[in-house]
Design a protein around this motif. Structure first.
Motif, PDB file in Angstrom:
ATOM      1  N   TRP A  14      62.151   2.567  47.005  1.00 28.97           N
ATOM      2  CA  TRP A  14      61.428   3.423  47.862  1.00 28.97           C
ATOM      3  C   TRP A  14      60.229   4.027  47.188  1.00 28.97           C
ATOM      4  CZ3 TRP A  14      66.355   6.762  49.110  1.00 28.97           C
ATOM      5  CH2 TRP A  14      67.186   6.027  50.111  1.00 28.97           C
ATOM      6  N   LEU A  15      60.348   4.493  45.686  1.00 26.23           N
ATOM      7  CA  LEU A  15      59.273   4.989  45.191  1.00 26.23           C
ATOM      8  C   LEU A  15      58.089   4.141  45.174  1.00 26.23           C
ATOM      9  CD1 LEU A  15      61.062   7.124  42.394  1.00 26.23           C
ATOM     10  CD2 LEU A  15      59.950   7.992  44.207  1.00 26.23           C
ATOM     11  N   GLN A  16      58.405   2.662  44.612  1.00 27.54           N
ATOM     12  CA  GLN A  16      57.247   1.840  44.982  1.00 27.54           C
ATOM     13  C   GLN A  16      56.747   1.574  46.228  1.00 27.54           C
ATOM     14  OE1 GLN A  16      59.415  -1.787  43.220  1.00 27.54           O
ATOM     15  NE2 GLN A  16      59.241  -1.172  41.151  1.00 27.54           N
ATOM     16  N   LEU A  17      57.639   1.565  47.249  1.00 26.85           N
ATOM     17  CA  LEU A  17      57.020   1.518  48.575  1.00 26.85           C
ATOM     18  C   LEU A  17      55.847   2.578  48.995  1.00 26.85           C
ATOM     19  CD1 LEU A  17      60.024   0.301  50.826  1.00 26.85           C
ATOM     20  CD2 LEU A  17      57.798  -0.927  50.044  1.00 26.85           C
ATOM     21  N   PRO A  25      51.420   4.439  57.077  1.00 27.18           N
ATOM     22  CA  PRO A  25      51.804   5.680  56.762  1.00 27.18           C
ATOM     23  C   PRO A  25      53.046   6.563  57.106  1.00 27.18           C
ATOM     24  CG  PRO A  25      49.415   5.374  57.592  1.00 27.18           C
ATOM     25  CD  PRO A  25      50.059   4.188  57.852  1.00 27.18           C
ATOM     26  N   GLU A  26      53.135   5.863  58.626  1.00 24.25           N
ATOM     27  CA  GLU A  26      54.434   6.654  59.143  1.00 24.25           C
ATOM     28  C   GLU A  26      55.738   6.130  58.510  1.00 24.25           C
ATOM     29  OE1 GLU A  26      53.178   2.963  61.543  1.00 24.25           O
ATOM     30  OE2 GLU A  26      52.213   4.802  60.597  1.00 24.25           O
ATOM     31  N   HIS A  27      55.829   5.036  57.744  1.00 27.26           N
ATOM     32  CA  HIS A  27      56.825   4.675  57.105  1.00 27.26           C
ATOM     33  C   HIS A  27      56.883   5.322  55.540  1.00 27.26           C
ATOM     34  CE1 HIS A  27      57.051   0.484  59.190  1.00 27.26           C
ATOM     35  NE2 HIS A  27      57.303   1.422  60.015  1.00 27.26           N
ATOM     36  N   LYS A  28      55.680   5.330  55.134  1.00 25.01           N
ATOM     37  CA  LYS A  28      55.761   6.228  53.809  1.00 25.01           C
ATOM     38  C   LYS A  28      56.189   7.843  53.991  1.00 25.01           C
ATOM     39  CE  LYS A  28      51.767   3.888  51.680  1.00 25.01           C
ATOM     40  NZ  LYS A  28      50.481   3.976  50.947  1.00 25.01           N
ATOM     41  N   ILE A  29      55.947   8.470  55.031  1.00 25.34           N
ATOM     42  CA  ILE A  29      56.455   9.887  55.522  1.00 25.34           C
ATOM     43  C   ILE A  29      57.872   9.604  55.690  1.00 25.34           C
ATOM     44  CG2 ILE A  29      56.234  11.548  57.395  1.00 25.34           C
ATOM     45  CD1 ILE A  29      53.343  10.778  57.690  1.00 25.34           C
ATOM     46  N   ILE A  31      60.109   7.738  54.118  1.00 23.63           N
ATOM     47  CA  ILE A  31      60.631   7.490  52.926  1.00 23.63           C
ATOM     48  C   ILE A  31      60.378   8.786  52.091  1.00 23.63           C
ATOM     49  CG2 ILE A  31      60.415   6.365  50.667  1.00 23.63           C
ATOM     50  CD1 ILE A  31      59.692   3.670  52.383  1.00 23.63           C
ATOM     51  N   GLU A  32      59.473   9.425  52.249  1.00 22.86           N
ATOM     52  CA  GLU A  32      59.205  10.625  51.351  1.00 22.86           C
ATOM     53  C   GLU A  32      60.162  11.675  51.850  1.00 22.86           C
ATOM     54  OE1 GLU A  32      55.053  11.903  51.507  1.00 22.86           O
ATOM     55  OE2 GLU A  32      54.367  10.138  50.258  1.00 22.86           O
ATOM     56  N   GLU A  33      60.292  11.887  53.357  1.00 23.81           N
ATOM     57  CA  GLU A  33      61.407  12.865  53.836  1.00 23.81           C
ATOM     58  C   GLU A  33      62.770  12.556  53.269  1.00 23.81           C
ATOM     59  OE1 GLU A  33      60.530  12.270  57.812  1.00 23.81           O
ATOM     60  OE2 GLU A  33      58.969  13.851  57.948  1.00 23.81           O
ATOM     61  N   ASN A  34      63.083  11.364  53.399  1.00 23.78           N
ATOM     62  CA  ASN A  34      64.428  10.790  53.000  1.00 23.78           C
ATOM     63  C   ASN A  34      64.673  11.271  51.375  1.00 23.78           C
ATOM     64  OD1 ASN A  34      65.626   9.912  55.222  1.00 23.78           O
ATOM     65  ND2 ASN A  34      64.529   7.859  55.061  1.00 23.78           N
ATOM     66  N   LEU A  35      63.733  11.091  50.604  1.00 26.63           N
ATOM     67  CA  LEU A  35      63.770  11.403  49.139  1.00 26.63           C
ATOM     68  C   LEU A  35      63.736  12.885  49.026  1.00 26.63           C
ATOM     69  CD1 LEU A  35      61.244   8.856  47.528  1.00 26.63           C
ATOM     70  CD2 LEU A  35      63.624   8.749  47.200  1.00 26.63           C
ATOM     71  N   GLU A  36      62.928  13.395  49.669  1.00 26.08           N
ATOM     72  CA  GLU A  36      63.185  14.861  49.821  1.00 26.08           C
ATOM     73  C   GLU A  36      64.350  15.650  50.051  1.00 26.08           C
ATOM     74  OE1 GLU A  36      59.340  16.360  51.661  1.00 26.08           O
ATOM     75  OE2 GLU A  36      58.216  15.649  50.076  1.00 26.08           O
ATOM     76  N   LYS A  37      64.906  14.978  51.237  1.00 26.21           N
ATOM     77  CA  LYS A  37      66.302  15.403  51.709  1.00 26.21           C
ATOM     78  C   LYS A  37      67.216  15.041  50.706  1.00 26.21           C
ATOM     79  CE  LYS A  37      67.277  13.478  55.622  1.00 26.21           C
ATOM     80  NZ  LYS A  37      67.951  12.923  56.958  1.00 26.21           N
ATOM     81  N   THR A  38      67.158  14.080  49.958  1.00 26.97           N
ATOM     82  CA  THR A  38      68.258  13.814  48.834  1.00 26.97           C
ATOM     83  C   THR A  38      68.058  14.377  47.533  1.00 26.97           C
ATOM     84  OG1 THR A  38      68.584  11.529  49.973  1.00 26.97           O
ATOM     85  CG2 THR A  38      69.361  11.596  47.787  1.00 26.97           C
ATOM     86  N   PHE A  39      67.014  14.534  47.090  1.00 21.91           N
ATOM     87  CA  PHE A  39      66.720  14.886  45.901  1.00 21.91           C
ATOM     88  C   PHE A  39      66.031  16.374  45.936  1.00 21.91           C
ATOM     89  CE2 PHE A  39      67.101  10.313  45.350  1.00 21.91           C
ATOM     90  CZ  PHE A  39      67.920  10.296  44.223  1.00 21.91           C
ATOM     91  N   GLY A  40      65.227  16.646  46.765  1.00 20.51           N
ATOM     92  CA  GLY A  40      64.728  18.034  46.826  1.00 20.51           C
ATOM     93  C   GLY A  40      63.142  17.677  46.779  1.00 20.51           C
ATOM     94  N   GLU A  46      61.824  10.820  41.176  1.00 24.05           N
ATOM     95  CA  GLU A  46      61.307  10.014  39.963  1.00 24.05           C
ATOM     96  C   GLU A  46      62.166  10.123  38.856  1.00 24.05           C
ATOM     97  OE1 GLU A  46      57.044  11.274  40.388  1.00 24.05           O
ATOM     98  OE2 GLU A  46      56.568   9.502  41.480  1.00 24.05           O
ATOM     99  N   MET A  47      62.364  11.285  38.509  1.00 27.41           N
ATOM    100  CA  MET A  47      63.142  11.777  37.212  1.00 27.41           C
ATOM    101  C   MET A  47      64.533  11.148  37.317  1.00 27.41           C
ATOM    102  SD  MET A  47      62.223  15.791  36.919  1.00 27.41           S
ATOM    103  CE  MET A  47      63.347  16.248  35.692  1.00 27.41           C
ATOM    104  N   TYR A  48      65.114  11.032  38.641  1.00 24.20           N
ATOM    105  CA  TYR A  48      66.320  10.452  38.708  1.00 24.20           C
ATOM    106  C   TYR A  48      66.180   8.770  38.174  1.00 24.20           C
ATOM    107  CZ  TYR A  48      70.299   7.970  41.010  1.00 24.20           C
ATOM    108  OH  TYR A  48      71.305   7.375  41.313  1.00 24.20           O
TER     109      TYR A  48
END
Length: 55
Positions: A14-17, A25-29, A31-40, A46-48
């Protein structure tokens, strides 16, 4: 409900994508939303992925 932490290989993907220019851009958004929902935040994801202990 149990919290779900995805495998590191999936987080790494996900981070590479979101850093590639080939993804719309809509796919990046999404992915970012999912990462933010999961990790904050993307930074915490990235730290994880880097195996840093998150308190």
């Amino acid at each position: 409900m149990e919290s779900f932490i995805p495998p590191k290989v999936l987080v790494r993907t996900w981070l590479q994508l979101i850093k590639t220019d080939d993804l719309p851009p809509e796919h990046k958004i999404l992915i970012e939303e999912n990462l933010e929902k999961t990790f904050g935040s993307v930074e915490l994801a990235e730290m994880y992925e880097d195996d840093v202990k998150i308190k």
